[in-house]
Design an enzyme around this catalytic site. Structure first.
Site, PDB file in Angstrom:
ATOM      1  N   TYR A   1     -35.195  47.231 -16.951  1.00 24.01           N
ATOM      2  CA  TYR A   1     -36.437  46.450 -16.902  1.00 24.01           C
ATOM      3  C   TYR A   1     -37.643  47.243 -17.380  1.00 24.01           C
ATOM      4  O   TYR A   1     -38.730  47.140 -16.808  1.00 24.01           O
ATOM      5  CB  TYR A   1     -36.664  45.930 -15.468  1.00 24.01           C
ATOM      6  CG  TYR A   1     -35.427  45.268 -14.913  1.00 24.01           C
ATOM      7  CD1 TYR A   1     -35.032  44.014 -15.372  1.00 24.01           C
ATOM      8  CD2 TYR A   1     -34.631  45.909 -13.980  1.00 24.01           C
ATOM      9  CE1 TYR A   1     -33.874  43.420 -14.906  1.00 24.01           C
ATOM     10  CE2 TYR A   1     -33.470  45.321 -13.507  1.00 24.01           C
ATOM     11  CZ  TYR A   1     -33.096  44.077 -13.975  1.00 24.01           C
ATOM     12  OH  TYR A   1     -31.951  43.505 -13.513  1.00 24.01           O
TER      13      TYR A   1
ATOM     14  N   LYS B   1     -21.072  46.096  -6.827  1.00 19.43           N
ATOM     15  CA  LYS B   1     -21.922  47.133  -6.230  1.00 19.43           C
ATOM     16  C   LYS B   1     -21.180  48.093  -5.292  1.00 19.43           C
ATOM     17  O   LYS B   1     -20.668  49.097  -5.760  1.00 19.43           O
ATOM     18  CB  LYS B   1     -23.131  46.476  -5.581  1.00 19.43           C
ATOM     19  CG  LYS B   1     -24.070  45.910  -6.656  1.00 19.43           C
ATOM     20  CD  LYS B   1     -25.466  45.625  -6.158  1.00 19.43           C
ATOM     21  CE  LYS B   1     -26.426  45.479  -7.320  1.00 19.43           C
ATOM     22  NZ  LYS B   1     -26.879  44.138  -7.591  1.00 19.43           N
TER      23      LYS B   1
ATOM     24  N   ASP C   1     -21.991  34.595  -4.395  1.00 15.95           N
ATOM     25  CA  ASP C   1     -22.227  35.867  -5.062  1.00 15.95           C
ATOM     26  C   ASP C   1     -22.538  36.896  -3.976  1.00 15.95           C
ATOM     27  O   ASP C   1     -23.653  36.945  -3.460  1.00 15.95           O
ATOM     28  CB  ASP C   1     -23.385  35.711  -6.055  1.00 15.95           C
ATOM     29  CG  ASP C   1     -23.743  37.028  -6.743  1.00 15.95           C
ATOM     30  OD1 ASP C   1     -23.242  38.081  -6.320  1.00 15.95           O
ATOM     31  OD2 ASP C   1     -24.540  36.977  -7.704  1.00 15.95           O
TER      32      ASP C   1
HETATM   33  C1  LIG Z   1     -26.672  43.331  -8.808  1.00 13.77           C
HETATM   34  C2  LIG Z   1     -26.298  41.929  -8.690  1.00 13.77           C
HETATM   35  C3  LIG Z   1     -25.649  41.244  -9.743  1.00 13.77           C
HETATM   36  C4  LIG Z   1     -25.385  41.898 -11.085  1.00 13.77           C
HETATM   37  O1  LIG Z   1     -24.522  42.979 -10.994  1.00 13.77           O
HETATM   38  P1  LIG Z   1     -24.513  44.085 -12.169  1.00 13.77           P
HETATM   39  O2  LIG Z   1     -23.389  45.002 -11.787  1.00 13.77           O
HETATM   40  O3  LIG Z   1     -25.846  44.736 -12.145  1.00 13.77           O
HETATM   41  O4  LIG Z   1     -24.256  43.363 -13.444  1.00 13.77           O
HETATM   42  C5  LIG Z   1     -25.312  39.930  -9.544  1.00 13.77           C
HETATM   43  N1  LIG Z   1     -25.557  39.314  -8.371  1.00 13.77           N
HETATM   44  C6  LIG Z   1     -26.143  39.936  -7.342  1.00 13.77           C
HETATM   45  C7  LIG Z   1     -26.358  39.199  -6.058  1.00 13.77           C
HETATM   46  C8  LIG Z   1     -26.556  41.260  -7.464  1.00 13.77           C
HETATM   47  O5  LIG Z   1     -27.167  41.865  -6.446  1.00 13.77           O
END
Ligand SMILES: *Cc1c(COP(=O)(O)O)cnc(C)c1O
Length: 430
Positions: free
Chosen positions: A18, A280, A251
């Site tokens: 960013y 993550k 997600d």
């Molecule tokens: C970080 C994140 C993503 C994207 O993951 P990347 O590994 O950065 O591509 C998608 N959804 C949520 C909720 C996130 O915190």
């Protein structure tokens, strides 16, 4: 390389997240990291080491340089660092998939290993769209989400990020036009708001014929605004999706693996989505890997289609090094009483951040699990706030009007208190 040369080259050539090019804010140079501490190449405000309040964006839950995780990577490196996943398979990936199925809610059974969170969301969307195509209902190809969300930076995930925070105006005509409900009412403990429930019900009912899926971050909306909501809305979404033949995607890339106090945020609601994204903390912050899980219903649907395969296959899919360290990270997490650590950090954050509520310019202070948030009533001055935290010996990365922390689970009480001092210092800069 001396630090000045490194920073000059960094500014001239290297994009940061960013960030403009060339970079506007000089980054700190990290030489190494151990436990919860980042060791800098040169002292900042007299500190050669900073206590990490960010877990490298939710990922490094066991801290840095953990002997067991280091050893898992080393051992795997001795066997193979990578082989293609098309036509080949290996124990680290198979063990990981089976483990994820075991610990995630029923009836999630099938695992697609992707190489980043955004890609796992792409795969989730592809699964849902393909499912309805296979069933002869290609019109069901839109997504519904609520405002304030974040799902990644590639194009389909961007289309379900908060339209304002995601700068959708910049992408008119490029991003698919998705449906947005209002932000879920704030507060993990707040009672269900009937008016909001009607709003969700109305949107889903009216658009059922064109909706492939509802996609949300359960309980905690991360990079879209660090907002918490009641699990009651997740139960409502599950009910509405079932009633109107819409798939439900969670997600949990940020919330997975204990961060909110349950192993998965879906567990707060006691239910399962049809598709689940993880990332993550999956590898304990060591290597990039994410996963998309789905139910037999979704997989069977796709298999019945004209093209009965999931047409996705990243080059580094199922990477053995990442899978090996993910297995080690899960072993480590589940072997210990991780809930005790989350509770302990939650208490530390509540105590340490309470004073922020009385500071001028602070709109809200909230804590859930090992997540602490101070929201200002104005945009944060990132450079000043980061510097103030560093002066307190803490690494923070505030954004928008938010100064927040999600420390590694191993963070000891004194360091949690230190992090809170850093947050308070950052909150007082502007
Ligand atoms: C970080 C994140 C993503 C994207 O993951 P990347 O590994 O950065 O591509 C998608 N959804 C949520 C909720 C996130 O915190």
């Amino acid at each position: 390389m001396d630090t000045r040369t490194l920073l000059d080259l960094d500014r001239a050539h290297v994009w940061h997240p960013y960030a403009p090019m060339p970079g506007a804010v000089e980054p700190f140079v990290v030489e190494s990291a151990s436990g919860v501490r980042l060791r800098l190449a040169e002292p900042v405000a007299g500190h050669r080491e900073l206590v990490d309040g960010m877990s490298s964006w939710w990922a490094a839950i066991h801290g840095y340089g953990h002997p067991e995780l280091d050893e898992a990577v080393r051992a795997q490196l001795g066997r193979m660092s990578h082989v293609m996943f098309g036509g080949l398979t290996h124990e680290p990936a198979v063990r990981l998939a089976a483990r994820l199925v075991e610990i995630t809610p029923e009836p999630l059974q099938h695992v697609f290993l992707a190489d980043s969170g955004s890609v796992s969301v792409e795969v989730a969307v592809k699964m849902c769209l393909q499912y309805w195509q296979s069933l002869g209902r290609p019109a069901k190809r839109r997504l519904l989400t609520w405002r304030g969300g974040y799902h990644g930076d590639t194009f389909h995930p961007m289309s379900v990020c908060d339209p304002d925070g995601g700068m959708h105006a910049l992408w008119t005509g490029v991003l698919p036009q998705q449906l947005f409900a209002d932000e879920p009412p704030a507060g993990f403990d707040a009672p269900l708001d009937p008016a909001y429930a009607d709003h969700l019900a109305d949107l889903i009912e009216r658009h059922a014929d064109e909706l492939a899926a509802v996609i949300v971050e359960p309980v905690v909306q991360g990079a879209g605004g660090m907002r918490f909501h009641s699990p009651a809305y997740l139960r409502l979404l599950r009910e509405l999706c079932d009633r109107h033949d819409v798939l439900l995607v969670f997600d949990e890339i940020a919330t997975g693996f204990g961060r909110t106090g349950e192993l998965f945020a879906a567990d707060h609601a006691g239910l399962s989505p049809d598709v689940l994204c993880l990332g993550k903390a999956l590898t304990g912050g060591y290597l990039t890997m994410a996963a998309t899980l789905c139910t037999p219903r979704v997989a069977d649907g796709i298999s019945r289609g004209r093209l009965p395969v999931l047409a996705h296959g990243p080059t580094f899919m199922g990477n053995p090094l990442a899978a090996a360290v993910a297995n080690a990270s899960l072993d480590l997490l589940l072997r210990q009483d991780w809930q005790v650590d989350i509770k302990r950090i939650e208490t530390g954050l509540r105590d340490g951040l309470a004073a922020a509520a009385d500071l001028p310019g602070v709109r809200d202070v909230r804590v859930l699990g090992a997540i602490g948030v101070v929201q200002l009533d104005h945009p944060v001055d990132m450079r000043a706030a980061t510097a103030a935290a560093a002066e307190a010996g803490v690494w923070l990365r505030p954004f928008r009007d938010l100064i927040y922390t999600m420390p590694p689970y191993i963070t000891e009480d004194a360091d949690v208190a230190r992090i809170c001092e850093g947050v308070l210092a950052a909150a007082q800069t502007s």
